[in-house]
Design an enzyme around this catalytic site. Structure first.
Site, mmCIF file in Angstrom:
data_model
loop_
_atom_site.group_PDB
_atom_site.id
_atom_site.type_symbol
_atom_site.label_atom_id
_atom_site.label_comp_id
_atom_site.label_asym_id
_atom_site.label_seq_id
_atom_site.Cartn_x
_atom_site.Cartn_y
_atom_site.Cartn_z
ATOM 1 N N ASP A 136 -3.377 -1.473 -13.120
ATOM 2 C CA ASP A 136 -3.714 -0.943 -11.973
ATOM 3 C C ASP A 136 -4.430 -0.204 -11.453
ATOM 4 O O ASP A 136 -4.319 0.957 -10.662
ATOM 5 C CB ASP A 136 -2.614 -0.601 -11.777
ATOM 6 N N LYS A 194 -9.197 -3.020 -9.868
ATOM 7 C CA LYS A 194 -10.192 -4.110 -9.969
ATOM 8 C C LYS A 194 -10.190 -4.747 -9.058
ATOM 9 O O LYS A 194 -11.735 -5.763 -9.105
ATOM 10 C CB LYS A 194 -9.683 -4.084 -11.410
ATOM 11 N N GLY A 236 -1.139 -8.402 -10.451
ATOM 12 C CA GLY A 236 -1.773 -8.214 -8.883
ATOM 13 C C GLY A 236 -2.518 -7.248 -8.940
ATOM 14 O O GLY A 236 -3.099 -5.836 -8.580
ATOM 15 N N HIS A 237 -3.508 -8.095 -7.949
ATOM 16 C CA HIS A 237 -4.629 -7.287 -7.558
ATOM 17 C C HIS A 237 -5.225 -7.860 -5.660
ATOM 18 O O HIS A 237 -4.587 -8.885 -5.200
ATOM 19 C CB HIS A 237 -6.271 -8.340 -7.833
ATOM 20 N N GLN A 278 -5.221 -6.779 -15.734
ATOM 21 C CA GLN A 278 -4.564 -5.411 -17.128
ATOM 22 C C GLN A 278 -5.429 -4.791 -17.153
ATOM 23 O O GLN A 278 -6.635 -4.254 -16.089
ATOM 24 C CB GLN A 278 -3.805 -6.648 -18.201
HETATM 25 P P1 IMP Z 1 3.347 -8.987 -19.363
HETATM 26 O O1 IMP Z 1 2.083 -8.775 -19.669
HETATM 27 O O2 IMP Z 1 4.042 -9.672 -18.109
HETATM 28 O O3 IMP Z 1 4.205 -9.591 -20.732
HETATM 29 O O4 IMP Z 1 3.747 -7.246 -19.518
HETATM 30 C C1 IMP Z 1 2.923 -6.465 -21.132
HETATM 31 C C2 IMP Z 1 3.027 -5.305 -20.589
HETATM 32 O O5 IMP Z 1 1.803 -4.835 -19.664
HETATM 33 C C3 IMP Z 1 4.565 -4.687 -20.265
HETATM 34 O O6 IMP Z 1 4.136 -2.915 -19.871
HETATM 35 C C4 IMP Z 1 3.712 -4.670 -17.885
HETATM 36 O O7 IMP Z 1 4.331 -3.655 -17.369
HETATM 37 C C5 IMP Z 1 2.143 -4.807 -18.772
HETATM 38 N N1 IMP Z 1 1.439 -5.004 -17.231
HETATM 39 C C6 IMP Z 1 0.737 -6.555 -17.593
HETATM 40 N N2 IMP Z 1 0.771 -6.996 -16.331
HETATM 41 C C7 IMP Z 1 -0.109 -5.835 -15.483
HETATM 42 C C8 IMP Z 1 -0.907 -5.372 -14.514
HETATM 43 O O8 IMP Z 1 -1.221 -6.343 -14.017
HETATM 44 N N3 IMP Z 1 -1.353 -4.174 -14.531
HETATM 45 C C9 IMP Z 1 -0.294 -3.057 -14.909
HETATM 46 N N4 IMP Z 1 0.713 -3.616 -16.026
HETATM 47 C C10 IMP Z 1 0.934 -5.057 -15.948
#
Ligand code: IMP
Length: 413
Positions: free
Chosen positions: A13, A16, A40-41, A207
């Site tokens: 977040d 990017k 989420g972009h 991420q």
């Molecule tokens: P997962 O990727 O859904 O398995 O989540 C694993 C961890 O990564 C969790 O703490 C999510 O909140 C975090 N996470 C996954 N995608 C994002 C993102 O795009 N932005 C921020 N945190 C993320």
């Protein structure tokens, strides 16, 4: 031409999407290289806000969107974003790697079950099926885009998954094949050809570094490698084509989900930042945890990514605060250290030591002036903060994003 990579230096977040959009101008292709619809972009152009979970947000600037082999394709999100592309007047057809694995409703169900089983040690995943779908990939039982098209032994593979997980896959594979057939192709060949014929490729990370499965705050991470090197692994572009690695950080820190966060703050300042910065997850709507900038963590992130230049986002969100803090080192077991990597496995035990800065105030007019006239028009206290940060990271800052809208970007000449 070479291949540039945009990566997040924090827990995701960082903004990017917008930076990728700015840097995608003039590129021939922009590729997502890891993750799935957990990302989420967002890009705001004029009054319109575009939100992507699956396609690279940079494609709004014109280049062909690509989903590389190391990604997980979420068909629902993909279908929605095809419509979004159409309404935005985009002219290219997305290209999806035959090797990308498909996230099935079954994986989402398993993601939810795993989180419930973990109880108080839940990771706080986005419940988009990411962990289970990557696990199936590593078990060599996953369904890839190419499997749908060839249909060879697809039935057997689906039956195996059903037996393995004891859950229905929950999808109509014929419909899926129809959806994906027009977009599936040879990503390795396409991207290498673009580069060989002089075109520029941008790789858009999702991420952030601290969520990397190997280099992040395991187990509170996502299930892929988020760092720049994976951009090459996933696309099949050789590392000899490496151009610039652009690291993106906010002027503060956020984290969504569980896990250690040394500079986390709560109370009125955190609330102000959360509200002003719209710090709620793009994918899940969860409020993000808020904290000050963490220099040891950022230095580590610059190191493992090989960052050549940094983009700092959201400094406008801190406008109006009397003071701003940044953590310069930690105290662990009564001893001071500035080495993040040494304490990655026990980050919940470190105490941050802060440096304090005078705050700044910016209004829309001032920001527009800085955008037009350049870096020197930024408020002096903000410039001081950014230039201090640059010295700490020993990497130059070439972009300051000072508002959500795409044009509110100060590029340093
Ligand atoms: P997962 O990727 O859904 O398995 O989540 C694993 C961890 O990564 C969790 O703490 C999510 O909140 C975090 N996470 C996954 N995608 C994002 C993102 O795009 N932005 C921020 N945190 C993320």
């Amino acid at each position: 031409m070479s291949v540039d990579v945009v990566v997040g230096l924090q827990w995701g977040d960082e903004g990017k999407g917008k930076i990728s959009y700015v840097l995608s101008r003039g590129a021939e292709a922009v590729a997502r290289f890891q993750g799935g619809a957990n990302a989420g972009h967002t890009v705001k152009i004029g009054e319109t806000r575009y939100k992507f979970n699956m396609l690279p947000a940079g494609c709004l600037a014109g280049p062909r969107p690509v989903i590389a082999s190391g990604c997980l394709l979420d068909p629902e999100a993909f279908e929605k974003e095809l419509q979004l592309l159409q309404t935005s007047g985009h002219r290219h057809q997305p290209l999806v790697s035959m090797g990308a694995h498909i996230v099935l409703p079954m994986h989402r169900e398993l993601d939810g079950r795993l989180e419930s089983l973990r109880g108080s040690s839940a990771v706080g995943t986005t419940r988009r099926g990411i962990g289970p779908a990557y696990a199936d990939k590593m078990l060599r039982v996953g369904i890839r885009v190419g499997d749908l098209l060839s249909r060879r032994s697809l039935g057997e593979k689906v039956e195996f998954l059903r037996r393995l997980h004891g859950v229905e896959p929950g999808v109509d594979f014929e419909k899926l094949e129809k959806l994906l057939r027009p977009f599936a192709g040879n990503v390795q060949g396409f991207l290498n050809e673009v580069v060989e014929s002089g075109g520029r490729v941008l790789l858009e990370g999702a991420q952030g570094t601290l969520l990397d499965i190997d280099h992040g705050t395991y187990p509170y991470v996502t299930s892929s490698n988020t760092i720049s090197a994976n951009g090459f692994v996933s696309t099949g572009l050789p590392i000899s084509r490496k151009g610039q690695i652009i690291g993106v950080t906010k002027a503060y820190t956020t984290r969504v989900g569980a896990g250690p966060f040394p500079t986390e703050i709560t109370g009125p300042t955190a609330e102000t930042i959360r509200e002003k910065g719209g710090e709620y997850g793009t994918t899940t709507g969860r409020p993000r945890r808020i904290g000050w900038l963490d220099i040891p963590a950022l230095r580590y992130a610059c190191m493992v990514n090989g960052v050549d230049t940094v983009a700092v986002t959201k400094s406008d969100v801190l406008s109006g605060l009397p003071t701003v803090k940044a953590c310069v080192r930690y105290v662990v077991d009564g001893v001071e250290t500035n080495c993040f990597g040494d304490f990655l496995h026990r980050l919940d035990e470190v105490q941050p030591v802060y440096e304090e800065f005078r705050g700044w105030s910016v209004d829309e007019d001032g920001l527009r002036r800085a955008v037009e006239k350049g870096w020197d028009e930024l408020p002096p206290n903000l410039r001081e903060y950014l230039e201090w940060l640059e010295k700490q990271l020993r990497v130059n800052i070439s972009i300051a994003s000072v508002g959500e809208e795409a044009s509110l970007t100060v590029t340093r000449r």
